[in-house]
Design an enzyme around this catalytic site. Sequence first.
Site, PDB file in Angstrom:
ATOM      1  CG  ASP A  11      40.293  37.107  38.883  1.00 11.96           C
ATOM      2  OD1 ASP A  11      41.073  36.385  39.083  1.00 11.96           O
ATOM      3  OD2 ASP A  11      40.098  37.714  38.162  1.00 11.96           O
ATOM      4  CB  SER A  45      43.551  34.942  42.945  1.00 12.47           C
ATOM      5  OG  SER A  45      44.986  35.537  41.747  1.00 12.47           O
TER       6      SER A  45
END
Length: 260
Positions: A11, A45
């Site tokens: 992430d 993401s």
Amino acid sequence: MLKTKRVLFFDIDGTLLDERKRLPSSAKEALRRLQEAGHELVLASGRSPFMIARLAEELRIDSYVGFNGQYVVLRGERIYTNPFRTDDLRALSGFASRRGHPLVYLNEGQMRSSVNYHPYVDECIGSLRHEHPACDPRFYERTDVYQTMLFCREGEERAYEAAFPGLRFVRWHPRSVDVLPTGGSKANGIAQLIGRLDFDPEQAYAFGDNLNDVEMFRYVGHSVAMGNAPEAVKKLARYVTTAVDRDGIANGLRLVGLLN
């Protein structure tokens, strides 16, 4: 046969980047060492590809799972997309307008707002180091949209969840919720990429810090929550490392045995 190399998903906000959107030098060095060892690195993401580009170039990573799984690129080649249906966005837009809640529509290259200006939009988009997007309330009618941001106070998304059971609403900010199309999740995007690489999910690692990482954690064999993650996210991870600004990535990679 088990591979000796691994695939790792990272992430961005709160995981690779700290609150000031800075990449710790320890994280950059750790990822460089993983690449030298031959491991496959992927950014995973909620951001759009145009928001990922600068960091991806700095880290020399050309694979990513964008829009929380709706747009997947493997080694520079787009391999999977999951856009909204136009009718779903039309209905969502009308519902949000009646409640005074702005929306931001995103595709791979740009974003547009349903309103000229709103302080929630300015605050949330500003936290990503971008300016309030231009207004184009019918943007979704002319292009594929892979993710929408809904701007409302905590709890107000429940009315949307009831009205649109086919869509997913994932809060990422006290003033904003990511809206995903039917079937959307980071886990689904990761599954598309892992399938192309012929990896077993048990050989995959994922680092994250927020609620949109939960399904990713459940899918991979090795999940690592950052020390700055909410307790609810930490409880679902196999490992918990230190905070992003306390060498969280490097420490987490040592914790799972991929870094000396």
